[in-house]
Design a protein around this motif. Structure first.
Motif, PDB file in Angstrom:
ATOM      1  N   UNK A 116       0.833  -1.198   0.000  1.00 36.05           N
ATOM      2  CA  UNK A 116       0.000   0.000   0.000  1.00 36.05           C
ATOM      3  C   UNK A 116       0.870   1.251   0.000  1.00 36.05           C
ATOM      4  N   UNK A 117       0.509   2.245  -0.798  1.00 39.84           N
ATOM      5  CA  UNK A 117       1.290   3.488  -0.782  1.00 39.84           C
ATOM      6  C   UNK A 117       0.922   4.344   0.430  1.00 39.84           C
ATOM      7  N   UNK A 118       1.799   5.259   0.752  1.00 36.98           N
ATOM      8  CA  UNK A 118       1.473   6.226   1.799  1.00 36.98           C
ATOM      9  C   UNK A 118       0.355   7.129   1.290  1.00 36.98           C
ATOM     10  N   UNK A 119      -0.386   7.711   2.203  1.00 31.22           N
ATOM     11  CA  UNK A 119      -1.469   8.592   1.787  1.00 31.22           C
ATOM     12  C   UNK A 119      -0.893   9.907   1.266  1.00 31.22           C
ATOM     13  N   UNK A 120      -1.579  10.525   0.316  1.00 32.77           N
ATOM     14  CA  UNK A 120      -1.094  11.812  -0.190  1.00 32.77           C
ATOM     15  C   UNK A 120      -0.982  12.873   0.906  1.00 32.77           C
ATOM     16  N   UNK A 121      -1.894  12.842   1.859  1.00 31.78           N
ATOM     17  CA  UNK A 121      -1.834  13.826   2.946  1.00 31.78           C
ATOM     18  C   UNK A 121      -0.532  13.674   3.737  1.00 31.78           C
ATOM     19  N   UNK A 122      -0.160  12.443   4.047  1.00 34.83           N
ATOM     20  CA  UNK A 122       1.091  12.205   4.770  1.00 34.83           C
ATOM     21  C   UNK A 122       2.285  12.680   3.947  1.00 34.83           C
TER      22      UNK A 122
END
Length: 106
Positions: free
Chosen positions: A64-70
């Motif tokens: 899973x990729x990191x969230x864009x917000x993070x």
């Protein structure tokens, strides 16, 4: 105490899963792993079965990729844009390069 110092939740969950699986198999003979054995180590099998969802989660977290917000809060704008483009491509079926927003401002 070292687990509490670990800030990233997925790393902490990985440690806990590894410890749970190791605890289930620690000191096991190959005959004791049978589910219907008459030995008093049935709790180890229970712990192993209960740790399977956590182990699956740890494996899936790797993909899973990191969230864009993070990523934006860490000032990794290019990586955040890549995640947005992948989401756009998955949701619309269009090519990632056709994402209507560009990161030329950064």
């Amino acid at each position: 105490q070292n687990l509490r110092k670990t800030e990233h939740a997925s790393i902490r969950m990985c440690y806990q899963t590894i410890l749970g699986v190791a605890w289930a198999f620690l000191g096991q003979k190959s005959d004791d792993i049978m589910i219907y054995s008459d030995d008093s180590s049935q709790w180890r099998i229970f712990v192993l079965i209960c740790s399977l969802p956590s182990a699956c989660s740890v494996v899936l977290l790797c993909f899973l990729p990191e969230t864009p917000k993070f990523l934006i809060t860490k000032r990794r704008f290019d990586n955040a844009m890549m995640v947005f483009q992948k989401i756009y491509a998955c949701n619309t079926g269009n090519n990632m390069k056709r994402y209507p927003v560009s990161n030329e401002k950064y």
